[in-house]
Design a protein around this motif. Structure first.
Motif, PDB file in Angstrom:
ATOM      1  N   ASN A   1       0.819  -1.213   0.000  1.00  0.00           N
ATOM      2  CA  ASN A   1       0.000   0.000   0.000  1.00  0.00           C
ATOM      3  C   ASN A   1       0.859   1.272   0.000  1.00  0.00           C
ATOM      4  O   ASN A   1       1.792   1.406   0.794  1.00  0.00           O
ATOM      5  CB  ASN A   1      -0.914   0.006   1.226  1.00  0.00           C
ATOM      6  CG  ASN A   1      -2.088   0.948   1.062  1.00  0.00           C
ATOM      7  OD1 ASN A   1      -2.527   1.222  -0.062  1.00  0.00           O
ATOM      8  ND2 ASN A   1      -2.605   1.463   2.163  1.00  0.00           N
ATOM      9  N   ARG A   2       0.557   2.174  -0.961  1.00  0.00           N
ATOM     10  CA  ARG A   2       1.248   3.464  -1.157  1.00  0.00           C
ATOM     11  C   ARG A   2       2.677   3.307  -1.692  1.00  0.00           C
ATOM     12  O   ARG A   2       3.430   4.271  -1.726  1.00  0.00           O
ATOM     13  CB  ARG A   2       1.239   4.307   0.127  1.00  0.00           C
ATOM     14  CG  ARG A   2      -0.180   4.607   0.632  1.00  0.00           C
ATOM     15  CD  ARG A   2      -0.180   5.536   1.830  1.00  0.00           C
ATOM     16  NE  ARG A   2      -1.543   5.766   2.298  1.00  0.00           N
ATOM     17  CZ  ARG A   2      -2.140   5.032   3.216  1.00  0.00           C
ATOM     18  NH1 ARG A   2      -1.487   4.040   3.783  1.00  0.00           N
ATOM     19  NH2 ARG A   2      -3.383   5.299   3.576  1.00  0.00           N
TER      20      ARG A   2
ATOM     21  N   ASP B   1      -3.675   3.456  -2.773  1.00  0.00           N
ATOM     22  CA  ASP B   1      -3.734   4.329  -1.602  1.00  0.00           C
ATOM     23  C   ASP B   1      -5.021   4.008  -0.852  1.00  0.00           C
ATOM     24  O   ASP B   1      -5.988   4.755  -0.869  1.00  0.00           O
ATOM     25  CB  ASP B   1      -3.703   5.809  -2.038  1.00  0.00           C
ATOM     26  CG  ASP B   1      -3.540   6.756  -0.855  1.00  0.00           C
ATOM     27  OD1 ASP B   1      -3.633   7.971  -1.055  1.00  0.00           O
ATOM     28  OD2 ASP B   1      -3.352   6.269   0.290  1.00  0.00           O
TER      29      ASP B   1
ATOM     30  N   THR C   1      -7.379   3.148   2.412  1.00  0.00           N
ATOM     31  CA  THR C   1      -7.500   3.509   3.819  1.00  0.00           C
ATOM     32  C   THR C   1      -7.552   2.242   4.672  1.00  0.00           C
ATOM     33  O   THR C   1      -7.827   1.140   4.165  1.00  0.00           O
ATOM     34  CB  THR C   1      -8.766   4.337   4.067  1.00  0.00           C
ATOM     35  OG1 THR C   1      -9.924   3.510   3.799  1.00  0.00           O
ATOM     36  CG2 THR C   1      -8.803   5.561   3.154  1.00  0.00           C
TER      37      THR C   1
END
Length: 652
Positions: free
Chosen positions: A17-18, A66, A68
């Motif tokens: 993630n990211r 991206d 959450t």
């Protein structure tokens, strides 16, 4: 629904993630090809859009998620609950499959229960499907107590199945394709949706044709035949047969003798008889297929069409030669390719048969200029078969023309301008020359020597210094030479290749502030086009039928050409005065499977070779450049956009 591999990709994205992850890394992780990754990324992207999860594709870098913490938890919950996870497109594909297969017992409640969504969601999906099916004159019926079912002619239902049944309904896994011209993914799809026996019999029939007549089908024709024949056998065995003529009485495709042998073989294998209308179906498919060798079958079916094929392909090449300012008519390889391709392409377009070009996305992205130029060839299809070709047909033509341009153009002389030492710039130079064969690097300069660039005879300057400008020759690049860099370099080469001295009187007025529209609210395609066409009509540029003409074309084949751009247009008969209406969207919309935020509505008379040649020379250069389109996107108001457009089109 998210396939097992799609879910694996989501897991990998969550793990990274990211952090960027490349398609190559995903391919290694999944144990599939990078091309297969593109297929699975599409369903993952649809899933992310449906659940408001951010997933970006950054050219030259990779995919960056991206998500959450809440979204990651939701994915875990879905996996734990073992629910079917579907995007809207996948739900619609499942519903379409059920309806097109002939089920008439499904209710909204049953769809809702199977797909784990509300009846309201299913109702909305069916409303969207209704619009799609209208392209094929297929009607969706909802009768209380009797479920949801469709009505329509059998030939149209089969063509719709080819277009819309894109996801596997079954779960049979295929490890190896039975023919190297089809992918494992395609074979898996056909077997799971239409049955293994139907698939195997269809492929056996194609091999029988090849062995009997000593020919080999092209890969896209083999795939097309396998798909449509598989659907035919699936439908016939379920009791759904064609019951009326699909070939007009005044049209003789000249395949009847061959069809009789094929039908006999098909019937012996499948143990089902095919009526005279089913024979017409096979005759259309054979006429739609291109072969790779000019032998018995080609001569048997094409001798009477050879002169017509030469005539039409010759007209197309003359037309393109005028627009591109290059003599394509003397290129023998291109002539032969066009003459072999055009007859089957016209038949496919005439009867709505789809042959898939697996490189369509790449052609749209990497060769936007050539693709946009080949778009003008639709006038020949309308003239000779009365229908509009698909993007796939246009992309095949773009491949032929693009190949000819790259084989025959002069070497483009380039200077590299770097920010670091000569050694690093030399590596960049070798990358460019290995990827773009028409480029020849004639000099490599450091930033300290940029003032000496006048000493070098060059066509373009490839600059890693973002602020450097030099006449109209600069292409700004990064040291890694990303896909976007490569695309921009090729676009500049295309511009140089087709750089005639053009008469542009009046072009300045084609774009003006009264015909530029910024749309900040979320609107659908029809509303946007209706407003633009209304303004064109009120301005006296088009007649009242222009909007209906544009929408008719969009329903047959959306005009998104990649790079976030669409170029809807109508026929010359509905154009009074030439004008380009520009729409900039704050919220990108789905335009036939491509996301679009910049729209050019073209009220242009393509029958005028002079204006077409001049317009598409500049317009293709604009559409093919990511930098130029990005500059347009950054404009803050209509006056700034007008100025930028005219500058980038050289209409100032």
């Amino acid at each position: 629904m998210l396939s097992e591999r799609g879910l694996q990709i989501v897991d990998k994205l969550i793990e990274n993630n990211r952090t960027p992850i490349t398609s190559k890394t995903l391919a290694i992780y999944l144990g599939v090809s990078e091309r297969s990754v593109k297929t699975y990324i599409k369903e993952v992207s649809d899933f992310c859009n449906e659940h408001s999860m951010i997933l970006e594709r950054k050219p030259g870098i990779g995919f960056v998620a991206d998500f959450t913490d809440q979204q990651i938890k939701q994915v875990a919950d879905l996996k734990r609950d073992k629910k079917i996870v579907m995007s809207k497109e996948q739900r619609m594909s499942y519903i379409m499959y059920i309806l097109l297969s002939g089920w008439d017992t499904y209710t909204l409640s049953l769809f809702s229960e199977e797909l784990n969504v509300s009846k309201k969601v299913i109702s909305d999906d069916i409303n969207s499907i209704f619009k799609e099916f209208s392209k094929y004159n297929i009607r969706i019926n909802r009768v209380a107590g009797h479920g949801v079912f469709i009505t329509g002619d059998e030939f149209s239902i089969r063509r719709a199945m080819k277009s819309y049944c894109k996801y596997s309904i079954g779960n049979k896994v295929i490890r190896e394709a039975s023919d190297n011209r089809i992918s494992v993914e395609d074979q898996e799809l056909w077997i799971n949706n239409f049955g293994q026996d139907n698939f195997e019999k269809s492929v056996e029939v194609i091999h029988y044709i090849e062995e009997t007549y000593g020919i080999a089908y092209t890969d896209y024709s083999f795939k097309m035949l396998a798909d449509y024949l598989c659907i035919q056998l699936f439908r016939v065995r379920m009791g759904n047969v064609i019951t009326e003529d699909i070939i007009p009485e005044d049209e003789n495709i000249k395949y009847s003798d061959i069809v009789d042998k094929v039908v006999e073989k098909f019937s012996s294998l499948s143990k089902c008889k095919l009526n005279e209308y089913e024979k017409q179906y096979i005759e259309i498919l054979l006429a739609s297929a291109s072969v790779q060798s000019n032998t018995d079958l080609y001569k048997a079916i094409s001798s009477d069409k050879e002169e017509k094929a030469k005539k039409i392909s010759g007209e197309m090449l003359e037309y393109l030669s005028e627009i591109l300012n290059i003599d394509l008519t003397s290129n023998e390889l291109l002539k032969i390719s066009m003459e072999n391709f055009v007859p089957s392409s016209l038949i496919r377009t005439r009867y709505g048969i789809e042959a898939t070009n697996p490189f369509l996305g790449d052609i749209r992205e990497m060769y936007s200029g050539i693709f946009a130029t080949c778009f003008t060839l639709t006038r020949f299809y309308e003239k000779y078969c009365g229908a509009i070709p698909t993007d796939h047909e246009i992309s095949f033509l773009a491949l032929f023309v693009g190949g000819a341009l790259h084989r025959n153009v002069k070497t483009i002389r380039a200077v590299i301008l770097g920010t670091s030492g000569i050694a690093a710039s030399t590596i960049v130079a070798r990358k460019i020359e290995s990827r773009i064969e028409e480029i020849k690097i004639v000099a490599i300069l450091s930033s300290e020597l940029m003032d000496t660039i006048d000493q070098y005879d060059c066509d373009i300057v490839l600059s890693m210094i973002s602020s450097f400008e030099y006449e109209d020759k600069v292409v700004h690049i990064s040291p890694i030479i990303s896909a976007e860099d490569e695309k921009n370099i090729k676009s500049k080469c295309f511009e140089i290749i087709s750089h005639p001295e053009l008469q542009k009187q009046g072009f300045y007025s084609l774009i003006d502030i009264d015909n530029i529209l910024f749309v900040n609210e979320k609107l659908d395609k029809e509303k946007i086009l209706r407003e633009a066409c209304k303004r064109l009509y009120n301005g006296g540029y088009v007649n009242k039928d222009f909007f209906d003409d544009v929408m008719k074309r969009e329903k047959i084949e959306p005009t998104a050409i990649g790079n976030g751009v669409a170029i809807p247009h109508g026929t010359p008969d509905n154009v009074i005065k030439p004008k380009v209406f520009v729409v900039r969207l704050s919220h990108p919309i789905n335009w036939g499977g491509k996301m679009v935020d910049t729209i050019f509505i073209l009220a242009i008379n393509f029958d005028n070779i002079g204006s077409t040649k001049a317009f598409f020379h500049d317009f293709a250069r604009l559409l093919g450049s990511g930098d130029k389109i990005a500059r347009i996107r950054k404009s803050s108001d209509i006056r700034e956009m007008e100025k930028i457009l005219k500058e980038e089109l050289s209409w100032e």
